[in-house]
Design a protein around this motif. Structure first.
Motif, mmCIF file in Angstrom:
data_model
loop_
_atom_site.group_PDB
_atom_site.id
_atom_site.type_symbol
_atom_site.label_atom_id
_atom_site.label_comp_id
_atom_site.label_asym_id
_atom_site.label_seq_id
_atom_site.Cartn_x
_atom_site.Cartn_y
_atom_site.Cartn_z
ATOM 1 N N THR A 1 0.838 -1.197 0.000
ATOM 2 C CA THR A 1 0.000 0.000 0.000
ATOM 3 C C THR A 1 0.873 1.247 0.000
ATOM 4 O OG1 THR A 1 -1.721 -1.143 1.249
ATOM 5 C CG2 THR A 1 -1.826 1.250 1.221
ATOM 6 N N GLU B 1 0.460 5.754 -0.536
ATOM 7 C CA GLU B 1 -0.437 6.893 -0.683
ATOM 8 C C GLU B 1 0.306 7.996 -1.424
ATOM 9 O OE1 GLU B 1 -3.251 6.445 3.258
ATOM 10 O OE2 GLU B 1 -1.526 7.790 3.356
ATOM 11 N N THR C 1 -4.744 6.434 -3.269
ATOM 12 C CA THR C 1 -4.185 5.298 -2.541
ATOM 13 C C THR C 1 -3.933 4.186 -3.538
ATOM 14 O OG1 THR C 1 -5.400 5.930 -0.557
ATOM 15 C CG2 THR C 1 -4.563 3.676 -0.649
ATOM 16 N N LEU C 2 -2.741 3.623 -3.505
ATOM 17 C CA LEU C 2 -2.332 2.547 -4.405
ATOM 18 C C LEU C 2 -2.238 1.271 -3.579
ATOM 19 C CD1 LEU C 2 -0.743 5.367 -4.971
ATOM 20 C CD2 LEU C 2 0.488 4.037 -6.633
ATOM 21 N N ARG C 3 -2.947 0.221 -4.014
ATOM 22 C CA ARG C 3 -2.940 -1.040 -3.259
ATOM 23 C C ARG C 3 -2.743 -2.224 -4.198
ATOM 24 N NH1 ARG C 3 -5.347 0.316 1.685
ATOM 25 N NH2 ARG C 3 -6.975 1.866 1.515
ATOM 26 N N GLN C 4 -1.994 -3.189 -3.712
ATOM 27 C CA GLN C 4 -1.887 -4.457 -4.413
ATOM 28 C C GLN C 4 -3.160 -5.233 -4.131
ATOM 29 O OE1 GLN C 4 1.284 -6.927 -3.017
ATOM 30 N NE2 GLN C 4 1.084 -8.359 -4.707
ATOM 31 N N MET D 1 -2.986 -4.069 -9.330
ATOM 32 C CA MET D 1 -3.019 -3.039 -8.298
ATOM 33 C C MET D 1 -4.257 -2.190 -8.535
ATOM 34 S SD MET D 1 0.923 -1.916 -7.530
ATOM 35 C CE MET D 1 0.521 -1.203 -5.931
ATOM 36 N N THR D 2 -4.772 -1.644 -7.447
ATOM 37 C CA THR D 2 -5.935 -0.773 -7.550
ATOM 38 C C THR D 2 -5.560 0.627 -7.078
ATOM 39 O OG1 THR D 2 -6.717 -1.353 -5.342
ATOM 40 C CG2 THR D 2 -7.590 -2.634 -7.176
ATOM 41 N N LEU D 3 -6.239 1.592 -7.653
ATOM 42 C CA LEU D 3 -6.099 2.977 -7.251
ATOM 43 C C LEU D 3 -7.433 3.421 -6.671
ATOM 44 C CD1 LEU D 3 -4.289 4.437 -10.406
ATOM 45 C CD2 LEU D 3 -3.263 3.467 -8.348
ATOM 46 N N ALA E 1 0.606 8.065 -10.394
ATOM 47 C CA ALA E 1 0.213 6.843 -9.678
ATOM 48 C C ALA E 1 0.291 5.634 -10.613
ATOM 49 C CB ALA E 1 -1.192 6.993 -9.097
ATOM 50 N N CYS F 1 2.762 2.423 -10.080
ATOM 51 C CA CYS F 1 2.194 1.070 -10.011
ATOM 52 C C CYS F 1 2.825 0.124 -11.023
ATOM 53 C CB CYS F 1 0.682 1.101 -10.243
ATOM 54 S SG CYS F 1 -0.256 1.581 -8.789
#
Length: 164
Positions: free
Chosen positions: A39, A41, A52-55, A64-66, A148, A152
């Motif tokens: 994660t 930010e 927010t960037l998350r695997q 990955m999601t934003l 972002a 990613c």
């Protein structure tokens, strides 16, 4: 507008500034340590979280999601068939798709929408190896989103390279 990213500090828990072409601090990448999943930010200079960037935890392919303001913004996945160049697909929540293609590990790639170039990511403008630029080419493009996306796809490509 070009944004300068110092690539050497991409570990979780590390924070680093992204500067604009004038040398001003434009965005802070805040790595969140001790999280179940990768994660980050992306924050503005005042500390407000922009994206927010998350695997993704459960995914057949690495993704990955934003998120913006707690709402889904985009999902990024590597395309299955990529022969000569790396290709990633960014599917925005409203249905728009962005294509990312080039040599991700070399930090030489582009972000396009329907054949229109939105950003060019390149290391060629700098002599320092760990530095690259995200050149946002259109005034109507969202720099925080494009930065972002770049962060990613680089994380995903680096992880795939390290795992493989």
């Amino acid at each position: 507008m070009k944004y300068l990213v110092r690539d050497k500090i991409f570990a979780i828990g590390d924070d680093y500034w992204i500067e604009d072409e004038r040398g001003d601090q434009a965005f802070l990448v805040d790595g969140k340590a001790l999280r179940l999943r990768d994660t980050l930010e992306l924050k503005d200079p005042q500390g407000r979280v922009l994206i927010t960037l998350r695997q993704k935890l459960v995914s057949l392919r690495d993704a990955m999601t934003l998120e913006r303001d707690g709402e889904p913004l985009a999902t990024i996945r590597k395309k299955r068939l990529s022969l000569l160049r790396d290709h990633y697909r960014v599917r925005l929540a409203e249905g728009t798709e962005l294509d990312v293609s080039g040599r991700i590990l070399d930090r030489e790639f582009t972000v396009e929408h329907d054949g229109v170039l939105l950003a060019h990511v390149s290391r060629k403008w700098f002599r320092v190896r760990e530095t690259y630029a995200v050149d946002v080419l259109r005034d109507d493009a969202d720099p925080s989103l494009l930065i972002a996306v770049a962060v990613c796809v680089i994380r995903m490509a680096d992880k795939e390279h390290d795992d493989g």
